[in-house]
Design a protein around this motif. Sequence first.
Motif, mmCIF file in Angstrom:
data_model
loop_
_atom_site.group_PDB
_atom_site.id
_atom_site.type_symbol
_atom_site.label_atom_id
_atom_site.label_comp_id
_atom_site.label_asym_id
_atom_site.label_seq_id
_atom_site.Cartn_x
_atom_site.Cartn_y
_atom_site.Cartn_z
ATOM 1 N N LEU A 209 36.912 10.627 -21.554
ATOM 2 C CA LEU A 209 37.783 11.220 -20.553
ATOM 3 C C LEU A 209 39.234 11.106 -21.001
ATOM 4 O O LEU A 209 39.559 10.312 -21.886
ATOM 5 C CB LEU A 209 37.608 10.527 -19.203
ATOM 6 C CG LEU A 209 36.406 10.930 -18.349
ATOM 7 C CD1 LEU A 209 35.103 10.404 -18.952
ATOM 8 C CD2 LEU A 209 36.555 10.427 -16.925
ATOM 9 N N PRO A 210 40.131 11.905 -20.393
ATOM 10 C CA PRO A 210 41.558 11.710 -20.677
ATOM 11 C C PRO A 210 41.958 10.254 -20.435
ATOM 12 O O PRO A 210 41.361 9.552 -19.601
ATOM 13 C CB PRO A 210 42.242 12.650 -19.676
ATOM 14 C CG PRO A 210 41.231 13.727 -19.430
ATOM 15 C CD PRO A 210 39.893 13.031 -19.478
ATOM 16 N N GLN A 211 42.958 9.811 -21.143
ATOM 17 C CA GLN A 211 43.304 8.387 -21.190
ATOM 18 C C GLN A 211 43.580 7.779 -19.819
ATOM 19 O O GLN A 211 43.252 6.620 -19.564
ATOM 20 C CB GLN A 211 44.527 8.190 -22.093
ATOM 21 C CG GLN A 211 44.844 6.724 -22.366
ATOM 22 C CD GLN A 211 45.929 6.575 -23.414
ATOM 23 O OE1 GLN A 211 46.453 7.574 -23.943
ATOM 24 N NE2 GLN A 211 46.289 5.350 -23.741
ATOM 25 N N ASP A 212 44.146 8.534 -18.912
ATOM 26 C CA ASP A 212 44.528 7.979 -17.610
ATOM 27 C C ASP A 212 43.472 8.200 -16.529
ATOM 28 O O ASP A 212 43.728 7.943 -15.346
ATOM 29 C CB ASP A 212 45.859 8.584 -17.153
ATOM 30 C CG ASP A 212 45.809 10.110 -17.069
ATOM 31 O OD1 ASP A 212 44.921 10.703 -17.707
ATOM 32 O OD2 ASP A 212 46.661 10.691 -16.369
ATOM 33 N N ILE A 213 42.276 8.668 -16.910
ATOM 34 C CA ILE A 213 41.223 8.953 -15.942
ATOM 35 C C ILE A 213 40.111 7.909 -16.062
ATOM 36 O O ILE A 213 39.643 7.603 -17.161
ATOM 37 C CB ILE A 213 40.625 10.354 -16.157
ATOM 38 C CG1 ILE A 213 41.724 11.420 -16.057
ATOM 39 C CG2 ILE A 213 39.522 10.614 -15.155
ATOM 40 C CD1 ILE A 213 42.381 11.515 -14.705
ATOM 41 N N ARG A 214 39.701 7.362 -14.915
ATOM 42 C CA ARG A 214 38.591 6.422 -14.889
ATOM 43 C C ARG A 214 37.353 7.116 -14.303
ATOM 44 O O ARG A 214 37.449 7.870 -13.341
ATOM 45 C CB ARG A 214 38.935 5.186 -14.050
ATOM 46 C CG ARG A 214 40.077 4.368 -14.623
ATOM 47 C CD ARG A 214 40.321 3.129 -13.788
ATOM 48 N NE ARG A 214 39.161 2.242 -13.791
ATOM 49 C CZ ARG A 214 39.113 1.095 -13.111
ATOM 50 N NH1 ARG A 214 40.138 0.728 -12.348
ATOM 51 N NH2 ARG A 214 38.028 0.332 -13.168
ATOM 52 N N VAL A 215 36.197 6.822 -14.872
ATOM 53 C CA VAL A 215 34.968 7.438 -14.399
ATOM 54 C C VAL A 215 34.554 6.824 -13.067
ATOM 55 O O VAL A 215 34.787 5.636 -12.813
ATOM 56 C CB VAL A 215 33.840 7.270 -15.444
ATOM 57 C CG1 VAL A 215 33.395 5.812 -15.553
ATOM 58 C CG2 VAL A 215 32.664 8.168 -15.113
ATOM 59 N N ASN A 216 33.982 7.648 -12.199
ATOM 60 C CA ASN A 216 33.392 7.138 -10.969
ATOM 61 C C ASN A 216 32.140 7.947 -10.662
ATOM 62 O O ASN A 216 31.974 9.074 -11.127
ATOM 63 C CB ASN A 216 34.382 7.171 -9.802
ATOM 64 C CG ASN A 216 34.760 8.573 -9.401
ATOM 65 O OD1 ASN A 216 34.009 9.261 -8.711
ATOM 66 N ND2 ASN A 216 35.945 9.019 -9.827
ATOM 67 N N SER A 217 31.251 7.361 -9.867
ATOM 68 C CA SER A 217 29.942 7.961 -9.625
ATOM 69 C C SER A 217 30.027 9.354 -9.015
ATOM 70 O O SER A 217 29.188 10.218 -9.295
ATOM 71 C CB SER A 217 29.123 7.052 -8.712
ATOM 72 O OG SER A 217 28.926 5.788 -9.293
ATOM 73 N N SER A 218 31.026 9.591 -8.175
ATOM 74 C CA SER A 218 31.137 10.885 -7.500
ATOM 75 C C SER A 218 31.406 12.027 -8.466
ATOM 76 O O SER A 218 31.241 13.201 -8.107
ATOM 77 C CB SER A 218 32.231 10.825 -6.433
ATOM 78 O OG SER A 218 31.887 9.933 -5.400
ATOM 79 N N MET A 219 31.821 11.710 -9.702
ATOM 80 C CA MET A 219 31.979 12.757 -10.705
ATOM 81 C C MET A 219 30.655 13.444 -11.015
ATOM 82 O O MET A 219 30.628 14.533 -11.595
ATOM 83 C CB MET A 219 32.558 12.173 -11.993
ATOM 84 C CG MET A 219 34.020 11.826 -11.933
ATOM 85 S SD MET A 219 34.596 11.185 -13.535
ATOM 86 C CE MET A 219 36.352 10.981 -13.199
ATOM 87 N N GLY A 220 29.548 12.819 -10.629
ATOM 88 C CA GLY A 220 28.251 13.418 -10.895
ATOM 89 C C GLY A 220 28.118 14.813 -10.327
ATOM 90 O O GLY A 220 27.499 15.693 -10.941
ATOM 91 N N SER A 221 28.701 15.047 -9.161
ATOM 92 C CA SER A 221 28.613 16.385 -8.565
ATOM 93 C C SER A 221 29.416 17.398 -9.381
ATOM 94 O O SER A 221 29.036 18.571 -9.474
ATOM 95 C CB SER A 221 29.108 16.355 -7.121
ATOM 96 O OG SER A 221 30.464 15.973 -7.043
ATOM 97 N N VAL A 222 30.524 16.960 -9.974
ATOM 98 C CA VAL A 222 31.321 17.840 -10.824
ATOM 99 C C VAL A 222 30.562 18.154 -12.119
ATOM 100 O O VAL A 222 30.527 19.297 -12.579
ATOM 101 C CB VAL A 222 32.683 17.197 -11.138
ATOM 102 C CG1 VAL A 222 33.500 18.089 -12.067
ATOM 103 C CG2 VAL A 222 33.450 16.919 -9.854
ATOM 104 N N PHE A 223 29.947 17.126 -12.700
ATOM 105 C CA PHE A 223 29.182 17.340 -13.933
ATOM 106 C C PHE A 223 27.948 18.195 -13.674
ATOM 107 O O PHE A 223 27.477 18.898 -14.571
ATOM 108 C CB PHE A 223 28.798 15.989 -14.547
ATOM 109 C CG PHE A 223 29.871 15.389 -15.407
ATOM 110 C CD1 PHE A 223 29.780 15.451 -16.785
ATOM 111 C CD2 PHE A 223 30.977 14.780 -14.848
ATOM 112 C CE1 PHE A 223 30.762 14.901 -17.596
ATOM 113 C CE2 PHE A 223 31.975 14.233 -15.632
ATOM 114 C CZ PHE A 223 31.871 14.300 -17.015
ATOM 115 N N HIS A 224 27.431 18.153 -12.463
ATOM 116 C CA HIS A 224 26.324 19.046 -12.113
ATOM 117 C C HIS A 224 26.767 20.505 -12.249
ATOM 118 O O HIS A 224 26.028 21.344 -12.777
ATOM 119 C CB HIS A 224 25.857 18.769 -10.680
ATOM 120 C CG HIS A 224 24.801 19.699 -10.189
ATOM 121 N ND1 HIS A 224 25.093 20.896 -9.539
ATOM 122 C CD2 HIS A 224 23.440 19.644 -10.244
ATOM 123 C CE1 HIS A 224 23.969 21.510 -9.226
ATOM 124 N NE2 HIS A 224 22.953 20.782 -9.633
ATOM 125 N N GLY A 225 27.970 20.806 -11.782
ATOM 126 C CA GLY A 225 28.490 22.165 -11.929
ATOM 127 C C GLY A 225 28.652 22.561 -13.378
ATOM 128 O O GLY A 225 28.343 23.703 -13.769
#
Length: 254
Positions: free
Chosen positions: A11-27
């Motif tokens: 991810l970009p350097q200032d972005i932290r992963v979180n579980s809710s990103m799953g819906s974005v990755f689904h798209g």
Amino acid sequence: MLRQIELQIQLPQDIRVNSSMGSVFHGVLMDIIGSETANWLHAQNESRPFGQCVYFNRELNQPIWRLSALSQEAAERIIDPMLNMLNSDILLKQKGYAVTVESIISDKISSYQQLADDVFLSDEIPNGGSINFLTPTSFKREGNYVVMPELYLIFQSLLKRWNYFSPKNKLLEQDLEIELARSCFISSYALHSQVFSLENSKITGFKGNMNIRFRANEMVRRILGMLLSYSQYSGIGIKTALGMGAVDYPRRIA
């Protein structure tokens, strides 16, 4: 066929992963696999043949994108196209930035028969295990969300997927989920609630670790062990295609 891949993403350097990103990755996944496969998935109303999630792997200190296929066709339509995305940037349109798919961390291939054989042909009789809920897990009952790890709902979820995608190995005993829930107990846990955000709603689920002990006869204990091994591919509970309910079953209790 069962297959699961885990991809290391950057991810970009200032972005932290979180579980809710799953819906974005689904798209993103729907864009990658194309409209024909997306329409095929949309037609699978009774049970989704895949799951995916995004989580942070503490051992590797890396964000991971996990994709699981619960059938041969799902593996060919979903997993295979993702292998062509290695060392590529993918745009998260909703977020306005790109992430890089760097490498394959793991690639597991199994089958329903193999999971059954691993348990039923082994000299070792399962006594329990440790479940790691990687992303928020929840259930829906009578129109309401259930945010606690009820054993009945866990095995109901696993049995539904197992029986739908494995017609040759169906577990058809009436009220089996009730018997399975009565045949084990939660011996310890370290769980906390966590919100999973979707576009128009928020769902509260639980996340963390839970140990289960079996206290049944040999046959039931083997079924329990088999279904919990299957949970790593199928996930548990609702919205596993959007990133919820991802599970590891890393060890057995002696």
